[in-house]
Write an enzyme that holds these catalytic residues in place. Structure first.
Site, PDB file in Angstrom:
ATOM      1  CE  LYS A   1      -1.053   2.339   3.316  1.00  0.00           C
ATOM      2  NZ  LYS A   1      -1.320   2.890   4.651  1.00  0.00           N
TER       3      LYS A   1
ATOM      4  CG  ASP B   1      -6.622   3.570   2.881  1.00  0.00           C
ATOM      5  OD1 ASP B   1      -7.673   3.173   2.340  1.00  0.00           O
ATOM      6  OD2 ASP B   1      -6.469   4.746   3.249  1.00  0.00           O
TER       7      ASP B   1
END
Ligand code: SF4
Length: 207
Positions: free
Chosen positions: A117, A135
């Site tokens: 991420k 996320d």
């Protein structure tokens, strides 16, 4: 409601959706992203003013005193580990990459404290690479909007979103989904009464 309609509606709701971490260069964004795990961007922005002042580049951070660094970031969660990772990351970038944050997914993910991420965020924000960073907000909202099944992995959500939307929209989509999750479709008390997506919502996907 199709994908374009969803995208357009999100844009209508959040015309200024963008990265809310304060940064001026790839080094600063890398630090901010590493600090942002399980903490709000607002909390990160409060500590990075002082951090960037004292450690303006990778080389300065690589030789930081860990106790001083901890004292700067102690208001945010997991600061012991984050301080350790920041110094370790800086040492590697200083010694192996001439102090530069490299636009390479594998290299970024090999650095301490940086996962998929974070690497996606850095590459998207600093190097204009088409990526979608998943996320907690993006994950929750993607499931509620029907882009993945219950218990889907992060990588499945990322791939599904990339398949459903044009590459040119990925950067904006990432920010729109974060804003929608952060300011409307909250984890515990989503504002369903004023939501334009009630007809397609799969809220149960998270139960
Ligand atoms: S109806 Fe509620 S849970 Fe579903 S997307 Fe809208 S705000 Fe989120």
């Amino acid at each position: 409601m199709n994908d374009d309609q969803i995208f357009n509606k999100l844009q209508e709701m959040f015309p200024n959706a963008q990265c809310e971490l304060n940064y001026k260069d790839p080094y600063q964004l890398t630090v901010a992203v590493m600090l942002s795990a399980q903490t709000t961007d607002i909390a990160v922005n409060k500590v990075t003013i002082n951090l960037f002042d004292q450690y303006p580049n990778v080389f300065a951070l690589a030789s930081a005193d860990i106790d001083n660094l901890k004292s700067i970031i102690k208001t945010i969660g997991l600061y012991h580990n984050k301080a350790k990772n920041l110094i370790a990351m800086a040492k590697i970038v200083a010694s192996k990459f001439d102090g530069k944050i490299i636009n390479d997914q594998e290299v970024l993910m090999s650095l301490p404290g940086i996962g998929r991420k974070s690497a996606n965020v850095i590459r998207s924000e600093c190097f204009n690479e088409a990526t979608i960073a998943v996320d907690t907000h993006v994950y929750r909202v993607a499931l509620r909007l029907g882009y993945a099944e219950k218990n889907a992995s992060l990588i499945t959500v990322e791939r599904n979103l990339m398949e459903r939307f044009d590459k040119g929209k990925w950067h904006s989509l990432h920010h729109l989904l974060i804003f929608f999750g952060r300011y409307h479709c909250h984890a515990k008390k989503p504002k369903c009464e004023s939501c334009p997506f009630t007809s397609i919502c799969k809220k149960d996907a998270l139960d």
